[in-house]
Design an enzyme around this catalytic site. Structure first.
Site, PDB file in Angstrom:
ATOM      1  N   GLY A 206       0.754  -1.149   0.046  1.00 21.01           N
ATOM      2  CA  GLY A 206      -0.093  -0.142   0.104  1.00 21.01           C
ATOM      3  C   GLY A 206       0.916   1.217   0.061  1.00 21.01           C
ATOM      4  O   GLY A 206       2.317   1.175   0.047  1.00 21.01           O
ATOM      5  N   GLY A 208       2.795   4.725   1.318  1.00 19.89           N
ATOM      6  CA  GLY A 208       3.502   5.144   2.535  1.00 19.89           C
ATOM      7  C   GLY A 208       2.949   5.665   3.431  1.00 19.89           C
ATOM      8  O   GLY A 208       3.004   5.622   4.522  1.00 19.89           O
ATOM      9  N   VAL A 211      -0.323   2.730   4.735  1.00 21.12           N
ATOM     10  CA  VAL A 211       0.128   1.499   5.460  1.00 21.12           C
ATOM     11  C   VAL A 211       1.580   1.790   6.195  1.00 21.12           C
ATOM     12  O   VAL A 211       1.437   1.461   7.526  1.00 21.12           O
ATOM     13  CB  VAL A 211       0.619   0.651   4.394  1.00 21.12           C
ATOM     14  N   GLY A 212       2.276   2.607   5.492  1.00 21.74           N
ATOM     15  CA  GLY A 212       3.507   2.773   6.135  1.00 21.74           C
ATOM     16  C   GLY A 212       3.324   3.674   7.757  1.00 21.74           C
ATOM     17  O   GLY A 212       3.956   3.423   8.757  1.00 21.74           O
ATOM     18  N   GLU A 250      17.901   2.591   6.600  1.00 22.04           N
ATOM     19  CA  GLU A 250      18.798   2.563   5.334  1.00 22.04           C
ATOM     20  C   GLU A 250      18.485   3.681   4.678  1.00 22.04           C
ATOM     21  O   GLU A 250      17.580   3.481   3.830  1.00 22.04           O
ATOM     22  CB  GLU A 250      18.697   1.120   5.036  1.00 22.04           C
ATOM     23  N   CYS A 284      21.406   2.808  -3.526  1.00 19.59           N
ATOM     24  CA  CYS A 284      21.984   3.838  -2.700  1.00 19.59           C
ATOM     25  C   CYS A 284      23.310   3.871  -2.488  1.00 19.59           C
ATOM     26  O   CYS A 284      24.062   4.934  -2.132  1.00 19.59           O
ATOM     27  CB  CYS A 284      21.195   3.301  -1.370  1.00 19.59           C
TER      28      CYS A 284
HETATM   29  P1  NAD Z   1      11.018   6.457  -0.552  1.00 18.37           P
HETATM   30  O1  NAD Z   1      11.395   6.828   0.921  1.00 18.37           O
HETATM   31  O2  NAD Z   1       9.940   7.284  -1.437  1.00 18.37           O
HETATM   32  O3  NAD Z   1      10.071   5.296  -0.054  1.00 18.37           O
HETATM   33  C1  NAD Z   1      10.565   3.890   0.751  1.00 18.37           C
HETATM   34  C2  NAD Z   1       9.333   3.349   1.178  1.00 18.37           C
HETATM   35  O4  NAD Z   1       8.846   4.100   2.399  1.00 18.37           O
HETATM   36  C3  NAD Z   1       8.423   3.020   0.409  1.00 18.37           C
HETATM   37  O5  NAD Z   1       7.783   1.590   0.637  1.00 18.37           O
HETATM   38  C4  NAD Z   1       7.169   4.025   0.662  1.00 18.37           C
HETATM   39  O6  NAD Z   1       5.836   3.578   0.556  1.00 18.37           O
HETATM   40  C5  NAD Z   1       7.445   4.237   2.144  1.00 18.37           C
HETATM   41  N1  NAD Z   1       6.893   5.605   2.770  1.00 18.37           N
HETATM   42  C6  NAD Z   1       6.694   6.730   2.073  1.00 18.37           C
HETATM   43  N2  NAD Z   1       6.089   7.578   2.795  1.00 18.37           N
HETATM   44  C7  NAD Z   1       6.003   6.936   4.124  1.00 18.37           C
HETATM   45  C8  NAD Z   1       5.708   7.308   5.254  1.00 18.37           C
HETATM   46  N3  NAD Z   1       5.125   8.616   5.746  1.00 18.37           N
HETATM   47  N4  NAD Z   1       5.565   6.503   6.322  1.00 18.37           N
HETATM   48  C9  NAD Z   1       6.151   5.238   6.296  1.00 18.37           C
HETATM   49  N5  NAD Z   1       6.657   4.684   5.240  1.00 18.37           N
HETATM   50  C10 NAD Z   1       6.628   5.609   3.918  1.00 18.37           C
HETATM   51  O7  NAD Z   1      12.243   5.824  -1.128  1.00 18.37           O
HETATM   52  P2  NAD Z   1      12.332   5.198  -2.833  1.00 18.37           P
HETATM   53  O8  NAD Z   1      12.186   5.972  -3.634  1.00 18.37           O
HETATM   54  O9  NAD Z   1      11.454   3.796  -2.619  1.00 18.37           O
HETATM   55  O10 NAD Z   1      13.616   4.572  -2.818  1.00 18.37           O
HETATM   56  C11 NAD Z   1      14.869   5.386  -3.105  1.00 18.37           C
HETATM   57  C12 NAD Z   1      15.610   5.698  -1.805  1.00 18.37           C
HETATM   58  O11 NAD Z   1      16.114   4.618  -1.126  1.00 18.37           O
HETATM   59  C13 NAD Z   1      16.872   6.806  -2.139  1.00 18.37           C
HETATM   60  O12 NAD Z   1      17.223   7.707  -1.301  1.00 18.37           O
HETATM   61  C14 NAD Z   1      17.607   5.360  -1.728  1.00 18.37           C
HETATM   62  O13 NAD Z   1      19.335   5.917  -1.474  1.00 18.37           O
HETATM   63  C15 NAD Z   1      17.205   4.774  -0.517  1.00 18.37           C
HETATM   64  N6  NAD Z   1      17.725   3.592  -0.339  1.00 18.37           N
HETATM   65  C16 NAD Z   1      18.734   3.055   0.723  1.00 18.37           C
HETATM   66  C17 NAD Z   1      19.421   1.919   0.733  1.00 18.37           C
HETATM   67  C18 NAD Z   1      20.307   1.471   1.903  1.00 18.37           C
HETATM   68  O14 NAD Z   1      20.353   0.219   2.166  1.00 18.37           O
HETATM   69  N7  NAD Z   1      20.789   2.525   2.626  1.00 18.37           N
HETATM   70  C19 NAD Z   1      19.071   0.916  -0.424  1.00 18.37           C
HETATM   71  C20 NAD Z   1      18.114   1.170  -1.471  1.00 18.37           C
HETATM   72  C21 NAD Z   1      17.733   2.276  -1.545  1.00 18.37           C
END
Ligand code: NAD
Length: 478
Positions: A206, A208, A211-212, A250, A284
């Site tokens: 769902g 973020g 559900v998040g 992360e 990342c």
């Molecule tokens: P994002 O932060 O937009 O989304 C990540 C997850 O968080 C998704 O499942 C999203 O639905 C959820 N989310 C969004 N809003 C939320 C909220 N208010 N509460 C809880 N959950 C919520 O990131 P993205 O676009 O999916 O991924 C890219 C980012 O992830 C980049 O910044 C990348 O560097 C980082 N990343 C980090 C690692 C690591 O291991 N450090 C690995 C992969 C990606």
């Protein structure tokens, strides 16, 4: 736009050991990034679905939290076996759904499969109970864990977090990225085959902020393990404080690759480009700042121009292709805006630039781009682009290289390339990042992964990943 291909429709979530119809009403299109066609639809979970999943995980925790090391190890082996059988299906789903190039997608899935056995090994080596005199200290599962993942290696993140949580004795509710519904479906079908106790594993796809956010605010969730952006990581830390959530975050990176002046360029430059463009730059850990000694800059540019010929863009299902499309329209526009910004701020395009590569206008393809004449205070050197854009930054001395490498809000990953290994180690030991690789990308499933500074809080992988799901209890007898 509709195609005549069979579209995949996902309407269920995985709750309490079964696939159940979604209570949510919102339906999202799944768009294939190579040609922007709609290839499926997914019904997104709502808060009620999420609360059902949390309740199931809470019930299961009462029993599973009492499990033995041997019992957990057995589940990890079963999970490994179940997911191994779907390796090719999972890779194919990643290639189709977010345009991950097949060679890298295959490696990501294999790392996910390996995570279960790596966690079993780490658990075996961990001392969960220590006693002395009248005191006994045990490491206890923290509680029900909410696992939230990013789209760029969704299957790996799920496997990694799930393996650590299970090794620690936690039950979980997983919120995969909504952009990864097809991969998640294949993965959950595989996980189901491992016949875990009901409620131990729950998966609700769902949004973020639906559900998040419910996972973050729900008092029955003890721990959030999150992979994603800094912006959402900040929200989780802030909102999770109200229910004293334990958090592992992360987050993003702007990783430096330090090319030392004794590096053999014929090997070092291709290695640097692999670091920069892995997963089409949507990684990342991508090494997006290449620090080059000024006295070798001219030669380095020539070697880059030559080596870039191997970084072909195109159909991610073709094993010869190195860079696929960006995962979404948003990602495409983000990368374009940073390339524009780089040009506006005075960096020089050595390779690539704005727009689609010729012949690839139908999908979210961008040109792998290398900027030279970049200063480390430029936007393209400071902000995470999350696309195939490399900034080459010149330095005068080893000290200056280290200073530039550390002049970043991030500290996730770094790389040092050089012939004198003692010297490379000396430089590596001064870089403030959670992981530094010497002479090319490599992995160790028992080595910690995670960031300094804005790259996050806590570590994953091996015993470090399991410790993140544990609390310490001491019992003292008088
Ligand atoms: P994002 O932060 O937009 O989304 C990540 C997850 O968080 C998704 O499942 C999203 O639905 C959820 N989310 C969004 N809003 C939320 C909220 N208010 N509460 C809880 N959950 C919520 O990131 P993205 O676009 O999916 O991924 C890219 C980012 O992830 C980049 O910044 C990348 O560097 C980082 N990343 C980090 C690692 C690591 O291991 N450090 C690995 C992969 C990606």
């Amino acid at each position: 736009m509709m195609t005549r291909e069979a579209k995949k429709t996902i309407t269920t979530h995985y709750i309490d050991g079964a696939f159940v119809e979604s209570h949510g009403r919102e339906v999202m299109d799944i768009v294939r990034p190579t040609d922007c066609q709609i290839i499926g639809r997914v019904t997104l979970a709502d808060e009620e679905d999420t609360r059902h999943a949390i309740a199931a995980a809470k019930r299961a925790f009462a029993t599973y939290s009492l499990s033995t090391k041997e019992g957990r190890a057995m589940l990890l082996r079963r999970l490994h076996e179940a997911v191994s059988k779907r390796l090719d299906d999972l890779t194919a789903a990643m290639v189709e759904e977010y345009g991950g190039v097949i060679q890298f997608a295959g490696l990501i899935v294999q790392s996910g499969v390996n995570a279960f056995l790596a966690a079993e090994k780490a658990l075996h080596e961990m001392e969960l109970t220590r006693s002395w005199e009248n005191t006994t200290v045990t490491l206890e599962p923290v509680g029900v864990a909410g696992l939230i993942t990013a789209w760029n290696a969704n299957a790996l993140f799920i496997c990694l977090k799930l393996a650590s949580a299970i090794a620690a004795g936690c039950t979980v509710v997983i919120k995969p990225s909504e952009l990864s519904s097809l991969q998640t479906q294949v993965l959950v079908e595989a996980l189901h085959e491992a016949e875990l106790p009901n409620g131990l594993l729950n998966v609700v796809t769902g949004l973020g902020n639906v559900v998040g956010a419910e996972l973050v605010r729900n008092p029955d969730i003890a721990k959030i393990s999150f992979t994603g952006s800094v912006a959402v990581g900040e929200t989780i830390m802030r909102d999770g404080a109200a229910t004293m959530k334990r958090v592992t975050l992360e987050l993003g990176g702007k990783s430096p690759t330090v090319l030392l002046d004794d590096a053999a360029l014929d090997k070092a430059i291709p290695a640097a480009l692999v670091l920069a463009f892995m997963n089409s730059g949507q990684a990342c850990a991508a090494g997006t700042r290449l620090l080059v000694p000024k006295n070798r800059l001219h030669t380095v540019k020539q070697v880059i121009l030559d080596a870039m010929r191997a970084f072909t863009v195109g159909d991610p299902a073709d094993p010869k292709i190195a860079v696929g499309p960006m995962a979404s329209q948003k990602q495409y526009e983000r990368v374009q805006s940073y390339i524009r910004k780089g040009i506006e701020e005075g960096a020089e395009v050595l390779v690539g630039g704005e727009g689609h590569p010729d012949g690839l206008e139908a999908g979210y393809f961008v040109k792998p781009t290398v900027f030279v004449n970049v200063r480390n205070d430029m936007t393209i050197a400071q902000e995470e682009i999350f696309g195939p854009v490399l900034s080459v930054i010149a330095y005068d001395s080893e000290e200056e290289a280290i200073q530039i490498a550390n002049d970043s809000k991030y500290g996730l990953h770094a790389s040092v390339l050089g012939t004198d290994v003692q010297r490379a180690r000396r430089v590596a030991s001064q870089i403030r990042a959670g992981r530094v690789v010497i002479n090319g990308m490599t992995d160790d499933p028992q080595a910690p992964w995670g960031g300094f500074k804005y790259s996050g809080v806590g570590r994953e992988y091996g015993r470090y990943g399991i410790e993140a799901f544990l609390e310490t209890r001491a019992i003292l007898e008088s």
